[in-house]
Design a protein around this motif. Structure first.
Motif, short mmCIF file in Angstrom:
data_model
loop_
_atom_site.label_atom_id
_atom_site.label_comp_id
_atom_site.label_asym_id
_atom_site.label_seq_id
_atom_site.Cartn_x
_atom_site.Cartn_y
_atom_site.Cartn_z
N ILE A 48 2.33 -3.31 -4.36
CA ILE A 48 2.93 -3.52 -3.15
C ILE A 48 4.42 -3.83 -3.25
O ILE A 48 5.38 -3.51 -2.24
CB ILE A 48 2.11 -4.56 -2.33
CG1 ILE A 48 0.78 -4.02 -2.12
CG2 ILE A 48 2.90 -4.99 -1.21
CD1 ILE A 48 -0.21 -4.94 -1.44
N MET A 51 6.94 -1.16 -4.02
CA MET A 51 6.87 -0.16 -3.25
C MET A 51 7.88 -0.64 -1.89
O MET A 51 8.65 0.05 -1.43
CB MET A 51 5.50 0.13 -2.82
CG MET A 51 4.69 1.06 -3.53
SD MET A 51 5.30 2.62 -3.76
CE MET A 51 4.75 3.52 -2.45
N ALA A 52 7.74 -2.01 -1.75
CA ALA A 52 8.56 -2.48 -0.66
C ALA A 52 10.05 -3.05 -1.32
O ALA A 52 10.82 -3.11 -0.55
CB ALA A 52 8.26 -4.17 -0.37
N ASN A 56 12.41 4.28 1.44
CA ASN A 56 11.24 4.70 2.17
C ASN A 56 10.77 5.92 1.12
O ASN A 56 11.47 7.03 1.20
CB ASN A 56 11.70 5.03 3.56
CG ASN A 56 10.47 5.60 4.37
OD1 ASN A 56 9.26 5.24 4.01
ND2 ASN A 56 10.62 6.13 5.57
N ARG A 126 -2.22 6.88 5.37
CA ARG A 126 -2.03 5.58 6.27
C ARG A 126 -3.27 4.52 6.17
O ARG A 126 -4.35 5.08 6.29
CB ARG A 126 -1.46 5.81 7.54
CG ARG A 126 -0.34 6.27 7.54
CD ARG A 126 0.61 6.17 8.87
NE ARG A 126 1.59 6.83 9.01
CZ ARG A 126 3.00 6.43 8.57
NH1 ARG A 126 2.86 5.29 7.96
NH2 ARG A 126 4.04 7.02 8.57
N ASP A 131 1.44 -1.61 6.87
CA ASP A 131 2.40 -0.96 5.84
C ASP A 131 2.21 -1.19 4.34
O ASP A 131 2.18 -0.32 3.51
CB ASP A 131 3.79 -0.95 6.16
CG ASP A 131 4.08 -0.37 7.64
OD1 ASP A 131 3.38 0.57 7.68
OD2 ASP A 131 5.13 -0.50 8.23
N THR A 134 -0.71 0.69 3.03
CA THR A 134 -0.63 1.92 2.92
C THR A 134 0.29 2.33 1.92
O THR A 134 -0.07 3.04 1.08
CB THR A 134 0.35 2.39 4.11
OG1 THR A 134 -0.57 2.36 5.40
CG2 THR A 134 0.75 3.72 4.22
N SER A 135 1.15 1.16 1.43
CA SER A 135 2.10 1.44 0.15
C SER A 135 1.05 1.36 -1.09
O SER A 135 1.17 2.18 -2.15
CB SER A 135 3.17 0.46 0.14
OG SER A 135 2.64 -0.85 -0.12
N TYR A 139 0.40 4.43 -3.75
CA TYR A 139 0.56 4.31 -5.13
C TYR A 139 -0.66 4.78 -5.97
O TYR A 139 -0.70 5.46 -6.91
CB TYR A 139 1.06 2.99 -5.51
CG TYR A 139 1.71 2.87 -7.06
CD1 TYR A 139 2.99 3.20 -7.25
CD2 TYR A 139 0.78 2.64 -7.95
CE1 TYR A 139 3.67 2.78 -8.38
CE2 TYR A 139 1.47 2.69 -9.22
CZ TYR A 139 2.90 2.66 -9.64
OH TYR A 139 3.07 2.54 -10.69
N ALA A 165 9.86 3.14 -7.87
CA ALA A 165 8.79 2.24 -7.71
C ALA A 165 7.87 2.01 -8.88
O ALA A 165 7.35 0.71 -9.30
CB ALA A 165 7.84 2.57 -6.59
#
Length: 227
Positions: A48, A51-52, A56, A126, A131, A134-135, A139, A165
């Motif tokens: 997470i 990915m953050a 995007n 999703r 979010d 979702t990430s 992954y 990522a």
């Protein structure tokens, strides 16, 4: 609120540990929370956080890739028959205009279809909880394919961002192991060369698992709670 400072403004043990991670404070706090209180979800939280930390991963509908091998728009429909200068010019402009209009219409239809495919593909990935979840779904599904470039293309995801990522996550795991937040065995990716579409939803997101992840997110993203 993040626990990095005490009531007198001095750095706490949590704050010192947070400083080892080159991340936004709430992201580093997330990693530390995941490694404490027997939550046992550092591997997932590193995903997470990674990915953050990248651009995007979703392909933007406004910058849809052209279909591989598609010919460029044609504007060569005009008659080249030479008669009188003025009439030849007018004929050329009329036919070219009609050809260009037809080409634009075809492009618009293709764009609408492509955008619909993007929406449908992204909807499959999703997670209803938001979010961050979702990430994690994206992954883990990508990991199950053996980090496939084709899978990213099929779901209209930016492969370069996903690969970045993955690299970030590996570095975060190294730091977490170094500071005792997880065991060295957690470094194994668990990637598979075969795809099991139900594995993430059926085995990963159980109620107990969602509660553990939720506790980590709540401890780090407290500013979003009142929204």
């Amino acid at each position: 609120m993040l626990g990095a400072l005490d009531s007198t403004g001095d750095v706490t043990e949590t704050g010192r540990m947070m400083s080892h991670f080159p991340l936004e404070p709430f992201l580093s706090r997330m990693l530390i929370e995941a490694g404490r209180n027997r939550l046992n979800c550092v591997k997932e939280i590193t995903i997470i956080v990674a990915m953050a930390s990248v651009e995007n991963v979703f392909e933007n509908k406004k910058s849809v890739r052209k279909k591989p091998g598609a010919a460029p728009p044609s504007i060569l429909g005009a008659s080249k028959v030479v008669v009188k200068a003025n009439s030849a010019y007018n004929q050329h402009m009329n036919v070219t205009s009609a050809s260009s209009s037809s080409s634009r219409c075809g492009q618009d239809e293709e764009t609408v279809l492509r955008n619909k495919q993007i929406d449908e593909s992204h909807a499959q990935l999703r997670h209803p909880l938001g979010d961050m979840w979702t990430s994690l779904v994206i992954y883990k599904k990508w990991e199950e394919t053996g980090y496939s470039h084709q899978w990213c293309d099929d779901f209209f995801l930016h492969y370069r961002a996903m690969k970045t990522a993955k690299n970030v996550r590996e570095q975060l795991l190294d730091e977490c192991i170094k500071h005792g937040l997880c065991a060295a065995t957690d470094k194994s990716s668990g990637a598979s060369t075969s795809s099991h579409s139900s594995r993430v939803s059926d085995n990963l997101f159980t109620p107990a698992y969602e509660e553990r992840i939720g506790r980590v997110l709540a401890a780090s993203l407290y500013m979003n709670v009142a929204r």
